[in-house]
Design a protein around this motif. Sequence first.
Motif, short mmCIF file in Angstrom:
data_model
loop_
_atom_site.label_atom_id
_atom_site.label_comp_id
_atom_site.label_asym_id
_atom_site.label_seq_id
_atom_site.Cartn_x
_atom_site.Cartn_y
_atom_site.Cartn_z
N ARG A 272 0.87 -1.18 0.00
CA ARG A 272 0.00 0.00 0.00
C ARG A 272 0.91 1.23 0.00
O ARG A 272 1.98 1.24 0.64
N ASN B 72 -3.93 11.55 3.67
CA ASN B 72 -3.91 10.64 4.84
C ASN B 72 -3.53 11.48 6.06
O ASN B 72 -4.13 11.35 7.14
N LEU C 177 -8.35 13.08 5.44
CA LEU C 177 -9.42 13.33 4.47
C LEU C 177 -9.68 12.07 3.64
O LEU C 177 -8.73 11.35 3.28
N GLY D 285 -9.86 8.49 -1.91
CA GLY D 285 -10.40 7.76 -3.05
C GLY D 285 -9.57 7.97 -4.30
O GLY D 285 -8.36 7.76 -4.31
N ARG E 228 -15.78 0.11 5.63
CA ARG E 228 -15.29 -1.26 5.77
C ARG E 228 -16.25 -2.36 5.34
O ARG E 228 -15.84 -3.52 5.23
#
Length: 331
Positions: free
Chosen positions: A85, A92, A96, A99, A217
Motif C-alpha cells: 500500500r 492521509n 481526508l 479515493g 469497511r
Amino acid sequence: MAASTSQHALISIKPRCASSFGYDKKAGNVRFVSSTNCCPTSRKLGLVYASNSQSSVIEPTQLPSNPESGSTSKKSSESALILIRHGESLWNEKNLFTGCVDVPLTPKGVNEAIEAGKRICNIPVDVIYTSSLIRAQMTAMLAMMQHRRKKVPIIVHNESERAHQWSQVYSEETKKQSIPVITAWQLNERMYGELQGLNKQETADLFGKDQVHEWRRSYDIPPPNGESLEMCAERAVSYFKDQIIPQLVAGKHVMIAAHGNSLRSIIMHLDKLTSQEVISLELSTGIPMLYIFKEGKFIRRGSPAGPSEAGVYAYTKNLAKYRQKLDGMVQ
Ligand SMILES: O=C(O)[C@H](O)COP(=O)(O)O
C-alpha cells in the motif's frame, strides 16, 4: 483509521483456505481451482478463472529477460508477489477521504516507501504494477530505488501508438537493466464518491461512527455515489486475474503498489476471506506483504521484516538463490 507502523498490524484476520490456481498448458489457460470448502463470497468473486496467458503476458520487448537469474525468465514453479500500500499521502495526513483524488506522498510517506524498499531489496522483481495515481507510483519508484539489483523502473506508455513509439528503448542491454512499470486505473483506490475531500472525523461526527465505519469497511455498502469494496473488487480482482496472474504463471516476480481498498479486495481474493472477515482487514501504509505463488497456489508469507532476515529468503529455493547471487555481486 490511523495507520500503524507495526509490520504485524497490517493484517488482523486469518485466511480460511488457500487459493489455488492450475495452469492448463494445453489450453494456455490459467484455471482457478475451487476447493470444496471455499466460502460463498469467494465463489461470488469468481473462482473458476480462465485467461489466455499468451496475450496477457507483456511482450518481451517491454519485459526484459533476466539472464543472471534463472528464476525470473523461464517457467518457474514459484514466483514472488509483493503487495505494497502506498506511503502516507498528504490527505492521509489530514485525515481526508481521498479515493480517486490524485494526491502525492508526504515526506513521511516518502520515508515509508524507502523503508518498504529496504525490506524487499533482496527479493526479485521482474515487473511492477501500480495504479494510475501518483501516490502509488511514487511508492513503487522510491521502493525500487532501494533494490540491490539496481535495475531502472521504467513506466510503460501504451496509452497511444505515439506514446508507445516515442518511449521505445533501442538497446537490449539497457532493457535488461530495466523493470517495466505498468500503470492501471483498475488498481486505483476505491472511488469514495461524495466523501472525497471530507474529513473522516467530521464525517463520523455528522453521520455517526457506525454509518461511516459501514461505508469504509463493509463489503457491499457503497458510500454515497461511490464504490463499495465489492465494486472495487470487480475491477481490481478482474485485472489481477487477467493481467497479473499470467505473469506469475510464466515465472515472473511481481510487485504491486496500490491502495488500501484495491489491495484489500485482492487480498480478500487471495486469502478467500468472507465478506465478514474482510471488514477487519486493515492495511498499513508502506508495509510490503509477500506471497509466494508456487505450484498453482498463493502462500501468504507476511511482511519481510528487513533485508537481513534470513527466513524470508529461505521460503523458496529460487528466492534463496537470488539472494545468494546478490550477495556475490560486486556492489
Ligand atoms: O481513500 C482514502 O481515504 C484512504 O486512503 C483509504 O481510506 P479508508 O481507510 O477510509 O478506506
